[in-house]
Design a protein around this motif. Structure first.
Motif, mmCIF file in Angstrom:
data_model
loop_
_atom_site.group_PDB
_atom_site.id
_atom_site.type_symbol
_atom_site.label_atom_id
_atom_site.label_comp_id
_atom_site.label_asym_id
_atom_site.label_seq_id
_atom_site.Cartn_x
_atom_site.Cartn_y
_atom_site.Cartn_z
ATOM 1 N N SER A 39 0.817 -1.214 0.000
ATOM 2 C CA SER A 39 0.000 0.000 0.000
ATOM 3 C C SER A 39 0.850 1.264 0.000
ATOM 4 N N GLU A 40 2.148 1.136 0.316
ATOM 5 C CA GLU A 40 3.037 2.288 0.228
ATOM 6 C C GLU A 40 3.394 2.589 -1.227
ATOM 7 N N TYR A 41 3.216 1.629 -2.124
ATOM 8 C CA TYR A 41 3.601 1.776 -3.521
ATOM 9 C C TYR A 41 2.409 1.879 -4.469
ATOM 10 N N LEU A 42 1.321 1.197 -4.125
ATOM 11 C CA LEU A 42 0.171 1.134 -5.022
ATOM 12 C C LEU A 42 -1.111 1.559 -4.315
ATOM 13 N N SER A 43 -1.983 2.174 -5.076
ATOM 14 C CA SER A 43 -3.338 2.449 -4.613
ATOM 15 C C SER A 43 -4.290 1.593 -5.446
ATOM 16 N N LEU A 44 -5.267 1.021 -4.807
ATOM 17 C CA LEU A 44 -6.296 0.260 -5.499
ATOM 18 C C LEU A 44 -7.532 1.136 -5.591
ATOM 19 N N ILE A 45 -7.942 1.418 -6.820
ATOM 20 C CA ILE A 45 -9.100 2.276 -7.040
ATOM 21 C C ILE A 45 -10.218 1.427 -7.639
ATOM 22 N N HIS A 46 -11.378 1.458 -7.013
ATOM 23 C CA HIS A 46 -12.544 0.739 -7.510
ATOM 24 C C HIS A 46 -13.428 1.734 -8.247
ATOM 25 N N ILE A 47 -13.787 1.412 -9.482
ATOM 26 C CA ILE A 47 -14.582 2.306 -10.318
ATOM 27 C C ILE A 47 -15.872 1.600 -10.723
ATOM 28 N N SER A 48 -16.985 2.258 -10.529
ATOM 29 C CA SER A 48 -18.283 1.764 -11.002
ATOM 30 C C SER A 48 -18.886 2.844 -11.878
ATOM 31 N N GLU A 49 -19.414 2.433 -13.011
ATOM 32 C CA GLU A 49 -20.053 3.411 -13.888
ATOM 33 C C GLU A 49 -21.275 2.802 -14.551
ATOM 34 N N PRO A 50 -22.279 3.630 -14.775
ATOM 35 C CA PRO A 50 -23.491 3.114 -15.417
ATOM 36 C C PRO A 50 -23.258 2.877 -16.912
ATOM 37 N N THR A 51 -23.846 1.826 -17.415
ATOM 38 C CA THR A 51 -23.846 1.558 -18.852
ATOM 39 C C THR A 51 -25.294 1.421 -19.293
ATOM 40 N N ARG A 52 -25.492 1.229 -20.558
ATOM 41 C CA ARG A 52 -26.848 1.108 -21.087
ATOM 42 C C ARG A 52 -27.583 -0.082 -20.459
ATOM 43 N N LEU A 53 -26.844 -1.153 -20.146
ATOM 44 C CA LEU A 53 -27.483 -2.369 -19.634
ATOM 45 C C LEU A 53 -27.299 -2.582 -18.132
ATOM 46 N N GLY A 54 -26.626 -1.680 -17.460
ATOM 47 C CA GLY A 54 -26.429 -1.840 -16.019
ATOM 48 C C GLY A 54 -25.132 -1.202 -15.573
ATOM 49 N N MET A 55 -24.686 -1.543 -14.386
ATOM 50 C CA MET A 55 -23.454 -0.976 -13.846
ATOM 51 C C MET A 55 -22.252 -1.804 -14.290
ATOM 52 N N MET A 56 -21.153 -1.130 -14.594
ATOM 53 C CA MET A 56 -19.894 -1.800 -14.894
ATOM 54 C C MET A 56 -18.930 -1.413 -13.782
ATOM 55 N N SER A 57 -18.208 -2.395 -13.277
ATOM 56 C CA SER A 57 -17.313 -2.166 -12.162
ATOM 57 C C SER A 57 -15.957 -2.776 -12.471
ATOM 58 N N TYR A 58 -14.900 -2.045 -12.148
ATOM 59 C CA TYR A 58 -13.565 -2.585 -12.367
ATOM 60 C C TYR A 58 -12.595 -1.959 -11.372
ATOM 61 N N ALA A 59 -11.408 -2.553 -11.266
ATOM 62 C CA ALA A 59 -10.386 -2.077 -10.344
ATOM 63 C C ALA A 59 -9.154 -1.665 -11.130
ATOM 64 N N VAL A 60 -8.481 -0.628 -10.603
ATOM 65 C CA VAL A 60 -7.269 -0.124 -11.240
ATOM 66 C C VAL A 60 -6.207 0.026 -10.171
ATOM 67 N N PHE A 61 -5.002 -0.455 -10.458
ATOM 68 C CA PHE A 61 -3.869 -0.231 -9.565
ATOM 69 C C PHE A 61 -3.108 0.975 -10.075
#
Length: 65
Positions: A39-61
């Protein structure tokens, strides 16, 4: 691609992400020196966004400066 096959892919990818992200985070944590946490080197970001058919969720380091 039909709507049903889209949902099958979306659900499959979501399940894979729920399994892979914690495992990858754990492996990265073990690979880093025991005196410094990942955690001193990387941040984990969780992203959720609406799409035409529902929510899309993904993680980014992201590297910290």
């Amino acid at each position: 691609m039909t709507e049903a096959s889209y949902w099958i892919w979306a659900i499959t990818l979501a399940i894979i992400a729920l399994i892979i992200v914690p495992v990858a985070w754990s492996l990265l944590n073990q690979a880093v020196s025991y005196t410094k946490s990942i955690s001193e080197y990387l941040s984990l970001i969780h992203i959720s966004e609406p799409t035409r058919l529902g929510m899309m969720s993904y993680a980014v380091f992201c590297l910290k400066k």
